[in-house]
Design a protein around this motif. Structure first.
Motif, PDB file in Angstrom:
ATOM      1  N   LYS A   8       0.831  -1.326  -0.051  1.00  0.00           N
ATOM      2  CA  LYS A   8       0.043   0.005  -0.014  1.00  0.00           C
ATOM      3  C   LYS A   8       0.748   1.192  -0.086  1.00  0.00           C
ATOM      4  O   LYS A   8       1.763   1.444   0.701  1.00  0.00           O
ATOM      5  N   ARG A   9       0.446   2.236  -0.950  1.00  0.00           N
ATOM      6  CA  ARG A   9       1.261   3.609  -0.936  1.00  0.00           C
ATOM      7  C   ARG A   9       0.558   4.435  -0.006  1.00  0.00           C
ATOM      8  O   ARG A   9      -0.804   4.192   0.499  1.00  0.00           O
ATOM      9  N   VAL A  10       1.198   5.467   0.626  1.00  0.00           N
ATOM     10  CA  VAL A  10       1.040   6.351   1.724  1.00  0.00           C
ATOM     11  C   VAL A  10       1.278   7.732   1.158  1.00  0.00           C
ATOM     12  O   VAL A  10       2.432   8.054   0.584  1.00  0.00           O
ATOM     13  N   THR A  11       0.425   8.906   1.197  1.00  0.00           N
ATOM     14  CA  THR A  11       0.677  10.014   0.880  1.00  0.00           C
ATOM     15  C   THR A  11       0.218  10.874   2.124  1.00  0.00           C
ATOM     16  O   THR A  11      -0.218  10.330   3.048  1.00  0.00           O
ATOM     17  N   ARG A  12       0.720  11.919   2.128  1.00  0.00           N
ATOM     18  CA  ARG A  12       0.346  13.190   3.060  1.00  0.00           C
ATOM     19  C   ARG A  12      -0.247  14.445   2.700  1.00  0.00           C
ATOM     20  O   ARG A  12       0.367  14.840   1.255  1.00  0.00           O
ATOM     21  N   LEU A  13      -1.128  14.974   3.239  1.00  0.00           N
ATOM     22  CA  LEU A  13      -1.549  16.178   3.263  1.00  0.00           C
ATOM     23  C   LEU A  13      -0.836  16.905   4.104  1.00  0.00           C
ATOM     24  O   LEU A  13      -0.855  16.767   5.441  1.00  0.00           O
ATOM     25  N   ALA A  14       0.256  18.028   3.847  1.00  0.00           N
ATOM     26  CA  ALA A  14       0.996  18.378   5.104  1.00  0.00           C
ATOM     27  C   ALA A  14       0.801  20.065   5.247  1.00  0.00           C
ATOM     28  O   ALA A  14       1.946  20.711   4.704  1.00  0.00           O
ATOM     29  N   PRO A  15       0.050  20.573   5.391  1.00  0.00           N
ATOM     30  CA  PRO A  15      -0.412  22.031   5.338  1.00  0.00           C
ATOM     31  C   PRO A  15       0.354  22.753   6.699  1.00  0.00           C
ATOM     32  O   PRO A  15       0.618  21.977   7.597  1.00  0.00           O
ATOM     33  N   SER A  16       1.047  23.657   6.784  1.00  0.00           N
ATOM     34  CA  SER A  16       1.716  24.762   7.511  1.00  0.00           C
ATOM     35  C   SER A  16       0.305  25.325   8.158  1.00  0.00           C
ATOM     36  O   SER A  16      -0.457  25.954   7.289  1.00  0.00           O
ATOM     37  N   PRO A  17       0.363  25.599   9.422  1.00  0.00           N
ATOM     38  CA  PRO A  17      -1.041  26.356   9.889  1.00  0.00           C
ATOM     39  C   PRO A  17      -0.819  27.762  10.000  1.00  0.00           C
ATOM     40  O   PRO A  17      -1.543  28.627  10.601  1.00  0.00           O
ATOM     41  N   THR A  18       0.452  28.330   9.216  1.00  0.00           N
ATOM     42  CA  THR A  18       0.798  29.706   9.399  1.00  0.00           C
ATOM     43  C   THR A  18      -0.218  30.772   8.577  1.00  0.00           C
ATOM     44  O   THR A  18      -1.073  31.224   9.078  1.00  0.00           O
ATOM     45  N   GLY A  19      -0.138  30.820   7.501  1.00  0.00           N
ATOM     46  CA  GLY A  19      -1.120  31.435   6.672  1.00  0.00           C
ATOM     47  C   GLY A  19      -2.320  30.551   6.384  1.00  0.00           C
ATOM     48  O   GLY A  19      -2.250  29.452   6.274  1.00  0.00           O
ATOM     49  N   ALA A  20      -3.542  31.102   6.350  1.00  0.00           N
ATOM     50  CA  ALA A  20      -4.593  30.191   5.939  1.00  0.00           C
ATOM     51  C   ALA A  20      -4.569  29.678   4.631  1.00  0.00           C
ATOM     52  O   ALA A  20      -3.661  30.370   3.692  1.00  0.00           O
ATOM     53  N   LEU A  21      -5.126  28.515   4.028  1.00  0.00           N
ATOM     54  CA  LEU A  21      -4.893  28.051   2.865  1.00  0.00           C
ATOM     55  C   LEU A  21      -5.579  28.948   1.852  1.00  0.00           C
ATOM     56  O   LEU A  21      -6.489  29.681   1.907  1.00  0.00           O
ATOM     57  N   HIS A  22      -4.888  29.049   0.472  1.00  0.00           N
ATOM     58  CA  HIS A  22      -5.392  29.922  -0.534  1.00  0.00           C
ATOM     59  C   HIS A  22      -5.759  29.010  -1.709  1.00  0.00           C
ATOM     60  O   HIS A  22      -5.689  27.711  -1.617  1.00  0.00           O
ATOM     61  N   LEU A  23      -6.250  29.623  -2.869  1.00  0.00           N
ATOM     62  CA  LEU A  23      -6.739  28.927  -4.032  1.00  0.00           C
ATOM     63  C   LEU A  23      -5.543  28.089  -4.564  1.00  0.00           C
ATOM     64  O   LEU A  23      -5.992  26.829  -4.866  1.00  0.00           O
ATOM     65  N   GLY A  24      -4.369  28.276  -4.362  1.00  0.00           N
ATOM     66  CA  GLY A  24      -3.221  27.748  -4.818  1.00  0.00           C
ATOM     67  C   GLY A  24      -3.143  26.479  -4.109  1.00  0.00           C
ATOM     68  O   GLY A  24      -2.889  25.421  -4.537  1.00  0.00           O
ATOM     69  N   ASN A  25      -3.133  26.471  -2.901  1.00  0.00           N
ATOM     70  CA  ASN A  25      -3.136  25.240  -1.897  1.00  0.00           C
ATOM     71  C   ASN A  25      -4.364  24.192  -2.149  1.00  0.00           C
ATOM     72  O   ASN A  25      -3.799  23.109  -2.387  1.00  0.00           O
ATOM     73  N   ALA A  26      -5.557  24.951  -2.484  1.00  0.00           N
ATOM     74  CA  ALA A  26      -6.708  24.092  -2.774  1.00  0.00           C
ATOM     75  C   ALA A  26      -6.210  23.191  -4.156  1.00  0.00           C
ATOM     76  O   ALA A  26      -6.493  21.909  -3.931  1.00  0.00           O
ATOM     77  N   ARG A  27      -5.679  23.569  -4.988  1.00  0.00           N
ATOM     78  CA  ARG A  27      -5.494  23.367  -6.158  1.00  0.00           C
ATOM     79  C   ARG A  27      -4.476  21.900  -5.965  1.00  0.00           C
ATOM     80  O   ARG A  27      -4.513  20.633  -6.130  1.00  0.00           O
ATOM     81  N   THR A  28      -3.275  22.113  -5.271  1.00  0.00           N
ATOM     82  CA  THR A  28      -2.193  21.252  -4.901  1.00  0.00           C
ATOM     83  C   THR A  28      -2.978  20.141  -4.088  1.00  0.00           C
ATOM     84  O   THR A  28      -2.822  18.880  -4.436  1.00  0.00           O
ATOM     85  N   PHE A  29      -3.636  20.425  -2.962  1.00  0.00           N
ATOM     86  CA  PHE A  29      -4.250  19.560  -2.016  1.00  0.00           C
ATOM     87  C   PHE A  29      -5.242  18.490  -2.773  1.00  0.00           C
ATOM     88  O   PHE A  29      -5.422  17.314  -2.500  1.00  0.00           O
ATOM     89  N   LEU A  30      -6.010  19.300  -3.649  1.00  0.00           N
ATOM     90  CA  LEU A  30      -7.145  18.489  -4.304  1.00  0.00           C
ATOM     91  C   LEU A  30      -6.486  17.464  -5.215  1.00  0.00           C
ATOM     92  O   LEU A  30      -7.074  16.369  -5.179  1.00  0.00           O
ATOM     93  N   ILE A  31      -5.346  17.947  -5.911  1.00  0.00           N
ATOM     94  CA  ILE A  31      -4.817  16.786  -6.901  1.00  0.00           C
ATOM     95  C   ILE A  31      -4.162  15.663  -5.890  1.00  0.00           C
ATOM     96  O   ILE A  31      -4.432  14.524  -6.438  1.00  0.00           O
ATOM     97  N   ASN A  32      -3.482  16.030  -4.897  1.00  0.00           N
ATOM     98  CA  ASN A  32      -2.817  15.008  -4.233  1.00  0.00           C
ATOM     99  C   ASN A  32      -4.043  14.082  -3.583  1.00  0.00           C
ATOM    100  O   ASN A  32      -3.883  12.873  -3.856  1.00  0.00           O
ATOM    101  N   TRP A  33      -4.969  14.791  -3.076  1.00  0.00           N
ATOM    102  CA  TRP A  33      -6.145  13.737  -2.590  1.00  0.00           C
ATOM    103  C   TRP A  33      -6.790  12.927  -3.478  1.00  0.00           C
ATOM    104  O   TRP A  33      -6.940  11.822  -3.380  1.00  0.00           O
ATOM    105  N   ALA A  34      -7.088  13.612  -4.755  1.00  0.00           N
ATOM    106  CA  ALA A  34      -7.700  12.737  -5.933  1.00  0.00           C
ATOM    107  C   ALA A  34      -6.748  11.482  -6.239  1.00  0.00           C
ATOM    108  O   ALA A  34      -7.322  10.588  -6.649  1.00  0.00           O
ATOM    109  N   LEU A  35      -5.685  11.836  -6.671  1.00  0.00           N
ATOM    110  CA  LEU A  35      -4.497  10.913  -6.914  1.00  0.00           C
ATOM    111  C   LEU A  35      -4.554   9.785  -5.760  1.00  0.00           C
ATOM    112  O   LEU A  35      -4.884   8.409  -6.427  1.00  0.00           O
TER     113      LEU A  35
END
Ligand code: GLU
Length: 325
Positions: A8-35
């Motif tokens: 089984k392969r494992v990935t991670r969503l690894a946000p930093s809690p500094t700035g709130a998430l913006h649209l660019g983060n949303a795109r990367t995270f959505l791709i990561n999650w969907a993959l």
């Protein structure tokens, strides 16, 4: 270390809690999650708070909430990175014993002064830390005597290319000794620096696939050097995705207006419009539209994701606002 010996392969969503998430983060995270969901990978949500000593509890809670709003889920976590530091100290001990780290007393100003006295650096924003700045008495391969967690420690980067094949961006062969030099692995605040923290966490969480923005492609070389120095053979597969930029070509930031997901949400923009804009940015739909996370997942084709940065425009913002309820 107990590890999943299955395939089984494992990935991670690894946000930093500094700035709130913006649209660019949303795109990367959505791709990561969907993959991950498409391929059956396990998803770990890890909140990377080592860099942010003053982080507020509600920010740590808010990030997972924003990801859930966008329809993402995960199998483990949220794991708060700073909750357990023993593994990072253990890694430092291995590096120290291997003679590849040393304490560094130099201030940023001293390092910058030394760098500007040598040749100017092309296209690199980080100040190179050359071997001439290592403390007297340090020799690669000879363990520095004594460990102190209240000092800055650097990894001695030896000359040579670090070759790897990025699953999205293709073959890479950076030369960190030439561009970056020796880099921080531990900070005098008593916590690991980003490069070491990520490697230790990815290793102990069994991460096999790292999907993130290509602002971190240079960090991959440093992280691979750490895997090798630690004798860990589970180097992950990297997927570095182009960033979302503003109309000025610069990475999405405050200067481009308030692109925080929470701000759109507060103004009544539905998650499905944000997902739809990201879907358009990923070649899932030809025009902006309204889509669920599930539909995004079903439609995503990695070979249709553009290799160039995505530009966030005033029209994109106006379109999102027109979807507000
Ligand atoms: N926490 C980092 C960030 O939000 C990501 C680190 C990584 O993916 O390695 O930029």
């Amino acid at each position: 270390m107990a590890r999943d010996t299955g395939l089984k392969r494992v990935t991670r969503l690894a946000p930093s809690p500094t700035g709130a998430l913006h649209l660019g983060n949303a795109r990367t995270f959505l791709i990561n999650w969907a993959l991950a969901r498409r391929e059956g990978w396990k998803v770990v949500l890890r909140i990377e708070d080592f860099d942010t000593p003053r982080v507020k509890a509600e920010t740590v809670r808010g990030v997972p909430e924003t990801l859930s709003w966008l329809g993402m889920d995960w199998d483990e976590g949220p794991v708060i990175q700073s909750a357990e530091i023993g593994a990072h100290e253990g890694a430092m001990e291995r590096l120290r014993a291997a003679g590849v780290v040393y304490p560094c007393e130099l201030s940023r100003t001293q390092i910058e002064a030394a760098a500007s006295a040598s040749a100017p650096q092309e296209g690199d924003h980080e100040t190179r830390f050359g071997p001439e700045l290592r403390p007297a008495g340090f020799e690669v391969g000879r363990a520095w005597a004594g460990w102190s967690r209240e000092r800055n420690w650097r990894f001695a980067t030896e000359p040579g290319r670090v070759e790897f094949v990025d699953a999205f961006a293709g073959a890479r062969a950076p030369e960190p000794a030439r561009t970056i030099g020796d880099f921080l692995v531990w900070t005098k605040r008593g916590v690991p620096a980003y490069q070491l923290a990520v490697v230790v966490d990815d290793h102990r969480q069994g991460v096999t696939d790292v999907v993130r923005g290509d602002d971190l492609v240079d960090s991959a070389a440093r992280q691979l050097l750490l895997y090798r120095a630690l004798g860990w053979e589970d180097e992950p597969r990297y997927w570095h995705l182009p960033l979302v930029v503003g109309e000025d070509g610069r990475r999405l930031a405050k200067r481009h207006g308030d692109t925080r997901l929470d701000a759109y949400r507060a103004r009544g923009v539905p998650a499905e419009a944000v997902i739809g804009l990201c879907a358009h940015w990923c070649g899932v739909i030809p025009q902006r539209g309204v889509l669920s996370a599930r539909e995004f997942l079903d439609g995503l084709r990695v070979d249709r994701i553009a290799k160039e940065p995505i530009t966030f425009t005033a029209e994109d913002d106006a379109w999102l606002m027109s979807a507000a309820r």
